[in-house]
Scaffold this active site. Structure first.
Site, mmCIF file in Angstrom:
data_model
loop_
_atom_site.group_PDB
_atom_site.id
_atom_site.type_symbol
_atom_site.label_atom_id
_atom_site.label_comp_id
_atom_site.label_asym_id
_atom_site.label_seq_id
_atom_site.Cartn_x
_atom_site.Cartn_y
_atom_site.Cartn_z
ATOM 1 N N SER A 1 2.641 -1.560 -4.116
ATOM 2 C CA SER A 1 1.480 -1.133 -5.236
ATOM 3 C C SER A 1 1.990 -0.037 -5.585
ATOM 4 O O SER A 1 3.331 0.529 -5.244
ATOM 5 C CB SER A 1 -0.096 -0.418 -4.676
ATOM 6 O OG SER A 1 -0.539 -0.243 -5.414
ATOM 7 N N TYR B 1 -4.928 4.553 1.711
ATOM 8 C CA TYR B 1 -4.444 3.046 1.013
ATOM 9 C C TYR B 1 -2.510 3.753 0.579
ATOM 10 O O TYR B 1 -1.207 3.059 0.977
ATOM 11 C CB TYR B 1 -4.649 2.463 0.106
ATOM 12 C CG TYR B 1 -4.440 1.609 -0.622
ATOM 13 C CD1 TYR B 1 -4.730 0.163 -0.385
ATOM 14 C CD2 TYR B 1 -3.765 1.773 -2.119
ATOM 15 C CE1 TYR B 1 -3.683 -0.902 -0.837
ATOM 16 C CE2 TYR B 1 -3.088 0.387 -2.983
ATOM 17 C CZ TYR B 1 -3.566 -0.924 -2.169
ATOM 18 O OH TYR B 1 -3.016 -1.570 -2.472
#
Length: 683
Positions: A560, A573
């Site tokens: 990400s 996350y």
């Protein structure tokens, strides 16, 4: 014979008969055999009636035959070729001559068996490869058995390679035996005929069923000999676990010359054959029907260890046998090749038999591998029938070589379209039932890979696989990537479905958007278990297979933008994404010596189709940024340098760029797919 059908009626009747015959494996194998019909049509040029032959074209399959799979020839011109036939030594030239007999435009290329159909004086002709018929055709006393079983209704034809001369031979046999309804072709199969389509089909089935009934009634009790001590099938769970453990080694054996895709079969037919004392002798004799050994090679590689042999001992012995197999195949080629023979096509086995476990078959794609296995099952059935009545006596080695390295067969191979860039590559994509993972799976399959779609939800994984294609292209498997046993089961399922593994995409993920103070230990553990631990487990399990295969491979992490960008309210996350990003670098350094490349993708703002965004993350992020959830993708786009929304397909394209033919020297790389987020530039 009566020729009074219209064109459409003749073709439709022939296709219907072909589909019925071809859909039942007792009648013929996949793409095996051919059928034909003769009829009258008006010539559009002269307006006069013309006699035509409709015949299944080269390479088609009877069970799925459609009109475009038929070759249509003028019978007067085809039969006139008899007058210019240059003889047996030059009969291959006649295949090209068929092109000058074609009627109309379109349709399939005429096959080598066209002469059989055109020259036989019958309106409808079937040539098939039924196990029962080939059993008689390969029995040492097949000629006498033909007379005993069928009387004068079916005539024996000694082995002759398919071609124009065989067509002349069968035409002569029919003319000399007016009461005959067909013939047994030594070492090969059957041919039947009739004045109507129904009669030809009835005659074909009568020959097949009569042969099968005779074998059932008269076969000796143990055609493969008594049970071989220690070679009984392993229990199913143990059997499949051992198969999965052996697959990487066996694929490396089948892929030394070029990469192959595989298929595993542990049917009773295979296991019973391998449990019997005569299986080494019979396997060494090889197959007989040309359709069989063109797909299976002339004989398989057979592990000569009992069922309970350890995986380690089995691997060691398989590698020894592979060396011997290659030497033996090279010697077979050298003994039989002549000056103009095509070059050797590789000396690796296409069929590997492991007692107590089953059969591993290989080919250029999954369908070819699966069909090769089906053909060897046919060959086992043939051997059972022949040994039950007599002695199995396939055509000799020289004739097998003439078929395998036939110039016409080589020309057919050369006409095949170029493979897609990812052909022969076997992929496992986690979290692939939706969103980015699903887009990646579709992209890889579109470029020729076969794909295992792994997801926590098995039903969704199977539905996604079905969207991509049948099980020869994609399968769905269940995988909780945080569970070590579940990961092993998913990798094993991939290995058994496709015969190996080349390409792994760690995509499974989830996100809970919370501030530091609101993030619980359970929140932290959940995200790290799925993404950090899950990626580790999948990569570790897959790496064992990749290393054993010796074929290199790719591992791709879908990380990400957040692995390098610090933003509010997603501590768990972003931290786990940073963990994944560093796994890429660590594994690239560790696995490079095995030819395994490890790279990553850093997407951002992929809203459409995203499982993460639809599960609450999107609503949370929209609230953080003060926009409506439906506008979140557009919002993300406006904060990028390119002002473009990122879609799942964009991530899939980046994965393909990494694993395709253009970046083969690249490992340890992260590619941003975020439309340009300056704060996430890699430094």
């Amino acid at each position: 014979m009566t020729l009074n059908s219209t064109t459409s009626g003749t073709a439709a009747e022939l296709i219907a008969r072909s589909n019925r015959l071809g859909s039942d494996p007792k009648n013929t194998n996949y793409a095996g055999g051919n059928t034909s019909a003769k009829g009258i049509e008006t010539d559009p040029v002269t307006g006069e009636d013309v006699e035509l032959l409709w015949v299944k074209g080269s390479g088609g399959d009877l069970g799925t035959l459609k009109e475009q799979g038929l070759a249509v020839l003028r019978l007067d011109r085809m039969r006139a070729l008899v007058d210019v036939y240059p003889g047996l030594e030059r009969e291959d030239e006649m295949v090209a001559a068929f092109d000058y007999c074609l009627h109309g435009k379109g349709g399939a290329a005429p096959s080598i068996d066209t002469a059989m159909h055109g020259l036989v004086d019958a309106a409808h002709v079937d040539h098939l490869h039924p196990d029962s018929g080939i059993a008689i055709a390969t029995a040492a006393d097949g000629e006498q058995l033909t007379q005993t079983i069928f009387g004068g209704k079916v005539v024996w034809v000694p082995w002759r390679r398919p071609g124009f001369q065989l067509g002349l031979d069968i035409a002569e046999i029919k003319a000399k035996n007016p009461d005959a309804i067909g013939c047994i072709l030594g070492g090969h199969g059957i041919t039947a005929w009739g004045d109507t389509s129904d009669e030809a089909e009835k005659n074909s089935l009568w020959i097949i069923e009569t042969a099968a009934a005779y074998i059932d009634e008269h076969s000796r009790p143990e055609p493969f000999g008594p049970a071989l001590d220690g070679y009984a099938p392993l229990p199913e769970t143990e059997r499949r676990a051992k198969a999965a453990a052996l697959v990487p080694t066996i694929r490396s054996i089948a892929s030394q010359d070029k990469p192959m895709v595989g298929h595993f079969t542990d049917s009773d037919v295979v296991l019973d054959f391998l449990a019997s004392s005569e299986h080494p002798r019979l396997a060494a004799l090889g197959t007989s029907c040309p359709d069989h050994f063109l797909r299976t090679k002339v004989k398989p590689l057979v592990l000569d260890l009992p069922s309970d042999a350890s995986v380690e001992d089995s691997i060691s012995r398989l590698r020894e046998l592979h060396v011997a197999y290659r030497e033996d195949y090279q010697a077979y080629y050298d003994r039989n090749a002549v000056a103009d023979s095509p070059a050797i096509r590789g000396a690796d086995p296409l069929i590997v038999l492991v007692p107590g476990v089953g059969m591993f078959s290989f080919g250029k794609d999954k369908q070819t591998a699966r069909v090769a296995g089906e053909f060897y099952v046919n060959a086992i059935n043939v051997m059972r029938g022949a040994e039950g009545l007599s002695t199995y006596a396939p055509i000799d080695e020289a004739e097998k070589f003439r078929i395998e390295y036939w110039a016409l067969e080589e020309a057919k191979l050369q006409r095949m379209p170029a493979p897609k860039p990812l052909a022969t590559r076997i992929a496992l994509v986690t979290g692939a039932a939706s969103g980015i993972g699903k887009a990646i799976a579709k992209k890889l399959a579109s470029q020729g890979a076969v794909v295992a779609i792994a997801d926590l939800d098995l039903a969704k994984a199977q539905a996604a696989a079905a969207e991509i294609g049948g099980t020869d292209v994609a399968i769905g498997v269940q995988a909780d990537v945080s569970d070590e046993d579940a990961v092993q089961a998913a990798v094993d399922a991939t290995l058994l479905a496709f015969g190996g593994l080349d390409l792994v995409v760690n995509n499974a993920g989830l996100s809970l958007s919370k501030s530091l103070l609101d993030t619980t230990v359970a929140d932290w553990d959940l995200q790290h278990n799925v993404m950090a631990k899950g990626s580790f487990l999948v990569s570790r399990t897959a790496a064992k297979a990749l290393i054993e295969q010796g074929l290199g491979g790719d591992i791709v992490y879908i990380s990400s933008k957040n692995s390098v960008f610090a933003g509010p309210n997603n501590i768990a996350y972003s931290a786990t994404k940073a963990d994944q990003a560093h796994q890429v670098r660590l594994l690239a350094a560790e696995l490079g010596g095995h030819g395994v490349r490890v790279n990553g993708i850093n997407p951002d703002g992929v809203v459409q189709g995203s499982g993460i965004f639809s599960s609450g993350w999107g609503a949370n992020r929209a609230a953080v940024y003060g926009v409506d959830e439906k506008d979140l993708g557009a919002f993300y786009a406006q904060r990028t340098l390119l002002k473009r929304e990122v879609l799942p397909d964009h991530v899939a394209n980046a994965v393909y760029a990494l694993v395709g033919p253009d970046l083969t020297q690249t490992t340890g790389l992260h590619i941003p797919v975020d439309a340009g987020v300056a704060a996430a530039f890699l430094r």
